[in-house]
Design an enzyme around this catalytic site. Sequence first.
Site, PDB file in Angstrom:
ATOM      1  N   LYS A 165      39.354 -19.231  -8.018  1.00 18.59           N
ATOM      2  CA  LYS A 165      40.010 -20.171  -7.111  1.00 18.59           C
ATOM      3  C   LYS A 165      39.021 -21.262  -6.712  1.00 18.59           C
ATOM      4  CE  LYS A 165      41.146 -21.995  -3.084  1.00 18.59           C
ATOM      5  NZ  LYS A 165      40.374 -22.322  -1.865  1.00 18.59           N
ATOM      6  N   GLY A 179      39.194 -27.143  -1.641  1.00 12.75           N
ATOM      7  CA  GLY A 179      38.510 -27.581  -0.435  1.00 12.75           C
ATOM      8  C   GLY A 179      37.372 -28.535  -0.690  1.00 12.75           C
ATOM      9  N   GLY A 199      43.472 -29.425  -0.380  1.00 10.41           N
ATOM     10  CA  GLY A 199      43.624 -29.844   1.016  1.00 10.41           C
ATOM     11  C   GLY A 199      43.135 -31.243   1.329  1.00 10.41           C
ATOM     12  N   ASP A 234      44.109 -19.448  -2.031  1.00 10.67           N
ATOM     13  CA  ASP A 234      43.369 -18.177  -2.092  1.00 10.67           C
ATOM     14  C   ASP A 234      44.349 -17.039  -2.376  1.00 10.67           C
ATOM     15  OD1 ASP A 234      40.789 -19.151  -1.428  1.00 10.67           O
ATOM     16  OD2 ASP A 234      41.356 -19.237   0.683  1.00 10.67           O
ATOM     17  N   LYS A 236      40.273 -14.864   3.395  1.00 12.94           N
ATOM     18  CA  LYS A 236      39.642 -14.803   2.074  1.00 12.94           C
ATOM     19  C   LYS A 236      39.247 -13.368   1.743  1.00 12.94           C
ATOM     20  CE  LYS A 236      37.747 -19.479   2.129  1.00 12.94           C
ATOM     21  NZ  LYS A 236      38.742 -20.124   1.258  1.00 12.94           N
TER      22      LYS A 236
END
Length: 286
Positions: A28, A31, A64, A186, A245
């Site tokens: 993953k 961000g 994001g 996530d 997470k």
Amino acid sequence: MDEQFNADVLIEALPYLRRFSGKIIVIKYGGAAMINEGVRQSVIQDLILMQQVGMRPVLVHGGGPEIDRMLKKLNKESLFVEGLRYTDDETMEIVQMVLAGKVNKDLVELFSRMGGKAVGLCGSDGGLFMANRFRKNGQDLGLVGDIQSVNTELLRTLLDNGIIPVVASIALRNDEEGGFYNVNADTAAGALAIALKAEKLILLTDVPGVMEDKSDLETLIREMDVQMAKSLIKRGVIKAGMIPKVEGCLQALAKGVSAAHIVDGRSPHSLLVELFTDTGMGTMIR
Ligand code: ARG
């Protein structure tokens, strides 16, 4: 760097090259670690290398910061519910455009520029992700989904043909109305790792890993088992954004994934160091 050092590095990698050959590794990426082009290139290179040595990497991404930027550009006012953005129809449309259109295709372009073969998809392609509406402690956050089912058929076809799948974290709505839900990347990566019976789930973040004290790199916890992770959450050592997470990792481990790693995506080639050295560089949970 002398030749002996280079040889030592390669020899240290040998058992891992052997062990992970043919194995599916879900990574993953998102961000802040995704903003810098140089860092992005190093992550993509790592995935290409993994694939060249016989592993089967799958990349799942969020986006994001890019979504925020586009919302701002379009002067889109957002409603916040307990600190979380409410995803209305218009916001979902922007999320779809940015994630599945821009971020996803930019990553695929980078793969091709770096000599790799990738195909970009989102949760609707091949019915990959089906989601129900997600409610945070009963709170409605709009078009946010909780993944209910994963169809891995298309991904397996890609993997079998030496193609790296790049997956944007949006899902199909599991109701008559149809359309899309925004899903947490996530969580999507965790669900995918479980469905693909992956060897590993690796979360590339913008912190070095799980630390006892966030400001002190010396307190990085390099390895822990499920018990320890649970107790660190209870004791409040693992907190805020790290909790979902780690919980995602624990869920994947409970459902058959052998190891989960939280690694700093900002540091160049952190994936290779984590995978092919004994000590790694982030936190490994197993
Ligand atoms: N390279 C090995 C693996 O991927 C060990 C990694 C150790 N990493 C750590 N953070 N302790 O399984």
